[in-house]
Design an enzyme around this catalytic site. Structure first.
Site, mmCIF file in Angstrom:
data_model
loop_
_atom_site.group_PDB
_atom_site.id
_atom_site.type_symbol
_atom_site.label_atom_id
_atom_site.label_comp_id
_atom_site.label_asym_id
_atom_site.label_seq_id
_atom_site.Cartn_x
_atom_site.Cartn_y
_atom_site.Cartn_z
ATOM 1 N N GLU A 287 0.983 -1.270 0.048
ATOM 2 C CA GLU A 287 0.290 -0.215 0.327
ATOM 3 C C GLU A 287 0.780 1.260 0.139
ATOM 4 O O GLU A 287 1.678 1.705 1.008
ATOM 5 C CB GLU A 287 -1.117 0.057 1.512
ATOM 6 C CG GLU A 287 -2.035 -1.082 1.086
ATOM 7 C CD GLU A 287 -2.614 -1.598 -0.114
ATOM 8 O OE1 GLU A 287 -3.048 -0.245 -0.543
ATOM 9 O OE2 GLU A 287 -2.864 -2.776 -0.082
ATOM 10 N N CYS A 321 -1.439 9.200 3.810
ATOM 11 C CA CYS A 321 -1.304 9.400 2.602
ATOM 12 C C CYS A 321 -2.657 9.513 1.953
ATOM 13 O O CYS A 321 -2.877 9.996 0.963
ATOM 14 C CB CYS A 321 -0.940 7.267 2.350
ATOM 15 S SG CYS A 321 -2.799 6.809 3.747
HETATM 16 P P1 NAP Z 1 8.919 4.879 3.019
HETATM 17 O O1 NAP Z 1 10.008 5.529 3.516
HETATM 18 O O2 NAP Z 1 8.794 3.529 1.754
HETATM 19 O O3 NAP Z 1 9.231 3.773 3.506
HETATM 20 C C1 NAP Z 1 8.423 2.110 4.842
HETATM 21 C C2 NAP Z 1 9.249 0.881 5.460
HETATM 22 O O4 NAP Z 1 9.981 0.476 4.465
HETATM 23 C C3 NAP Z 1 9.535 1.465 6.397
HETATM 24 O O5 NAP Z 1 9.667 1.064 7.022
HETATM 25 C C4 NAP Z 1 11.203 1.355 5.613
HETATM 26 O O6 NAP Z 1 12.429 1.378 6.731
HETATM 27 C C5 NAP Z 1 11.143 0.054 4.451
HETATM 28 N N1 NAP Z 1 11.957 0.356 3.677
HETATM 29 C C6 NAP Z 1 12.905 1.289 3.196
HETATM 30 N N2 NAP Z 1 13.866 0.843 2.187
HETATM 31 C C7 NAP Z 1 13.149 -0.631 1.874
HETATM 32 C C8 NAP Z 1 13.756 -1.819 1.124
HETATM 33 N N3 NAP Z 1 14.416 -1.272 0.663
HETATM 34 N N4 NAP Z 1 13.036 -3.157 1.822
HETATM 35 C C9 NAP Z 1 12.353 -2.793 3.042
HETATM 36 N N5 NAP Z 1 11.699 -2.143 3.436
HETATM 37 C C10 NAP Z 1 12.232 -0.737 3.418
HETATM 38 O O7 NAP Z 1 7.855 5.330 3.711
HETATM 39 P P2 NAP Z 1 7.658 5.960 4.881
HETATM 40 O O8 NAP Z 1 8.187 7.167 4.389
HETATM 41 O O9 NAP Z 1 8.052 5.229 5.523
HETATM 42 O O10 NAP Z 1 5.875 6.336 4.631
HETATM 43 C C11 NAP Z 1 5.151 7.312 3.514
HETATM 44 C C12 NAP Z 1 5.013 6.637 2.664
HETATM 45 O O11 NAP Z 1 3.447 5.714 3.322
HETATM 46 C C13 NAP Z 1 3.925 7.861 1.459
HETATM 47 O O12 NAP Z 1 4.185 7.922 0.172
HETATM 48 C C14 NAP Z 1 2.853 7.941 2.303
HETATM 49 O O13 NAP Z 1 1.525 7.364 1.125
HETATM 50 C C15 NAP Z 1 2.385 6.875 2.139
HETATM 51 N N6 NAP Z 1 1.407 5.636 3.016
HETATM 52 C C16 NAP Z 1 1.142 5.048 2.066
HETATM 53 C C17 NAP Z 1 -0.600 4.195 3.349
HETATM 54 C C18 NAP Z 1 -1.691 3.535 2.774
HETATM 55 O O14 NAP Z 1 -2.562 2.324 3.061
HETATM 56 N N7 NAP Z 1 -1.874 3.716 1.089
HETATM 57 C C19 NAP Z 1 -0.575 4.903 4.464
HETATM 58 C C20 NAP Z 1 0.548 4.791 5.357
HETATM 59 C C21 NAP Z 1 1.364 5.777 3.752
HETATM 60 P P3 NAP Z 1 12.569 2.258 7.124
HETATM 61 O O15 NAP Z 1 12.224 3.504 7.320
HETATM 62 O O16 NAP Z 1 14.151 2.266 7.522
HETATM 63 O O17 NAP Z 1 13.706 3.553 5.869
#
Ligand code: NAP
Ligand code: MG
Length: 517
Positions: A287, A321
């Site tokens: 997501e 999001c």
């Molecule tokens: P993110 O940077 O993509 O990080 C999400 C998770 O993925 C974190 O735990 C991150 O770890 C991990 N991660 C990063 N690189 C990875 C890799 N190569 N392999 C596996 N895991 C990895 O997102 P965010 O900044 O936390 O959250 C914001 C984003 O989430 C926004 O784009 C928002 O729209 C989206 N979001 C979507 C929803 C939905 O329901 N659609 C809900 C909430 C948020 P680290 O923290 O260690 O980097």
């Protein structure tokens, strides 16, 4: 009890002085517990690793919220082994027993609601109501999934042959990697972890690096509620260091991810490769982000639209999001909407420390996000007309004021790319056709709203607006579990619909049995 009709957990009313007092007391208690060290948890064993992830308050950079042990690659691999081992027993636990663990967890979370909210006030500078609302949402996730897990044990009606008995039912699938985002580190983390566990899987949970302390608190509650050793494993660590390892491992059966589009796409691609020794195709729920639009038609109730836009754009500093980050307005009401949104933002949006419980917006999460949002504001200044920028407090935190751009071209970066901060772009269009066209001209498809007095236009939007969560004449944020099952389409995600009737099906496989009589 397990089959009781679901009702949403009510949110606290902070206008009540006794409720404010309870929150202040929780903030004081949590304030006295800041700076502690937390281990990782593998197969029930608490481990320290000698290296730490330090979590700080983004609204007060000198304040260390806590230090959480950073998992090494070996810790991550051990966690998968522990989860694989625990799966043998946990998959056999009757569904009602597993559901009872979720209900018990819901009860503990409910009792500790202000304390958990307080941890998020410190760790994210989240405003009180947003933080407490998130705790209520965690309760909703748990109670909804408990009820639906039990429902899943009802045998499905199949056609029968005269001499053959048939059966169709669902079984857990194995070890999952759970990777939640930082923006809802209590509710989303809880839902993504406990839904697969409810239906008999075991998980390795890698919390977001920005929010490991509240993650640890939730895992402690999972364990207190009765999640056995190895069924949940807690391995904080940077996604770029241990993420690929966890996703690639041939023992991994599924990945449950919520976060940005780029990381989600990368995980989807990585998980698709069948590794040596792997005996299944991995399931991925991913997501991801959004560029959520609110369309305002000429016939709309403009006051309602303005209220909905301001709430959706600036709640939790635009770090949802589902946050509205573009408004698409018909030309004949355009000036009224621009003026109205600016005036209402001035009136109700204030920026300041979450701790005081006064400001409607706190700091943004970290330096990366701060720099990226500032950069988008510079981009916006070149591409569009800056019509409003609010004030920020003089504080040692990542504060960004509410910022509104008008006259943005539909294909400008500020109107197309996810900013994930308190920045709004307003686009003018000439017809409702064009409004839908502009709204859909996006790689994202998460949430969207339409304000219109025209039944015909509302029905066109219902059919044609390409989003997973469409709202008619209401704001684009504030989905409630069980009421608005939540997930996007297109590059916003795999449409797994958290808090919906089908979510648990992402984590089970169906078996059909025929027995000759
Ligand atoms: P993110 O940077 O993509 O990080 C999400 C998770 O993925 C974190 O735990 C991150 O770890 C991990 N991660 C990063 N690189 C990875 C890799 N190569 N392999 C596996 N895991 C990895 O997102 P965010 O900044 O936390 O959250 C914001 C984003 O989430 C926004 O784009 C928002 O729209 C989206 N979001 C979507 C929803 C939905 O329901 N659609 C809900 C909430 C948020 P680290 O923290 O260690 O980097
Ligand atoms: Mg990030």
């Amino acid at each position: 009890m397990l089959r009781a009709a679901f009702t949403n957990e009510p949110s606290a009313d902070f206008s009540d002085p006794s409720v404010r007092g309870a929150m202040q007391a929780a903030l004081a208690k949590v304030g006295s517990e800041l700076g502690r060290e937390y281990p990782l948890i593998v197969g029930g064993e608490r481990r320290e690793t000698g290296t730490w992830i330090t979590s700080t308050n983004p609204g007060n950079l000198d304040q260390v919220v806590g230090k959480v042990a950073r998992a090494s690659k070996d810790d991550a691999l051990d966690a998968i082994a522990a989860a694989q081992d625990a799966f043998k027993e946990w998959r056999r636990m009757p569904m009602v027993g597993r559901a009872s663990v979720l209900l018990r967890m819901a009860a503990i979370v409910r009792r500790r609601r202000f304390e958990l909210a307080a941890w998020m006030v410190y760790e994210l500078d989240k405003p009180w109501d947003e933080a407490e609302g998130e705790v209520a949402e965690a309760v909703d996730f748990l109670e909804w999934y408990a009820a639906h897990a039990v429902k899943l044990t009802e045998r499905v009606d199949l056609a029968h042959l005269p001499n053959e008995a048939t059966d169709y039912f669902y079984q857990p699938i194995g070890v999952g990697i759970v990777i939640p985002p930082w923006n809802f580190p209590c509710a989303i983390l809880t839902g993504m972890t406990m839904a697969p566990i409810a239906v008999g899987n075991t998980v390795v949970l890698k919390p977001a690096t920005n929010t490991p302390v509240i993650g640890y608190k939730m895992v402690e509650i999972m364990i207190e509620a009765g999640v056995p050793a190895g069924v949940v494993n807690f391995v904080p660590g940077s996604g770029s260091e241990i993420g690929d390892l966890l996703v690639e491992d041939p023992r991994t059966r599924f990945v449950c991810f919520t976060g940005s589009k780029d990381v989600g796409v990368h995980i989807f691609e990585t998980a698709a490769k069948v590794q040596k020794g792997q005996r299944w195709l991995k399931r991925v729920t991913a997501e991801m982000g959004g560029k959520d639009a609110i369309v305002v038609d000429s016939s709309a109730n403009l006051d309602d639209a303005i209220e909905g836009i301001v709430t959706s754009a600036f709640g939790f500093s635009g770090q949802k999001c589902s946050a509205c980050s573009r408004v698409i307005v018909l030309a004949d009401v355009y000036d009224q909407i621009v003026d109205g949104v600016v005036a209402r933002t001035k009136e109700v949006v204030s920026v300041g420390s979450g701790l005081a419980g006064e400001a409607s917006m706190g700091a943004v999460v970290d330096k990366n996000q701060f720099d990226s949002i500032e950069n988008y504001i510079e981009v916006g200044k070149k591409e569009a007309k800056l019509v409003y920028q609010g004030e920020t407090p003089d504080a040692n935190g990542y504060y960004i004021p509410p910022t509104i751009f008008a006259d943005a071209a539909a294909n400008s970066r500020i109107a197309c790319e996810e900013v994930f901060g308190p920045v709004l772009a307003i686009v003018k269009v000439d017809s409702f056709d064009e409004a839908i066209e502009v709204a859909n001209d996006s790689e994202y498809g998460l949430t969207g709203s339409v304000y219109s007095g025209s039944r015909a236009n509302l029905e066109r939007a219902r059919d044609e607006f390409e989003v997973g969560n469409l709202y008619l004449n209401r704001k684009s944020t504030g989905a409630m579990m069980g009421v608005h099952p939540f997930a996007g389409i297109k590059l916003s995600g795999t449409n797994s619909k958290a808090g919906g009737p089908d979510y648990l099906l992402n984590f089970v496989e169906a078996k059909a049995v025929g027995e000759k009589l």
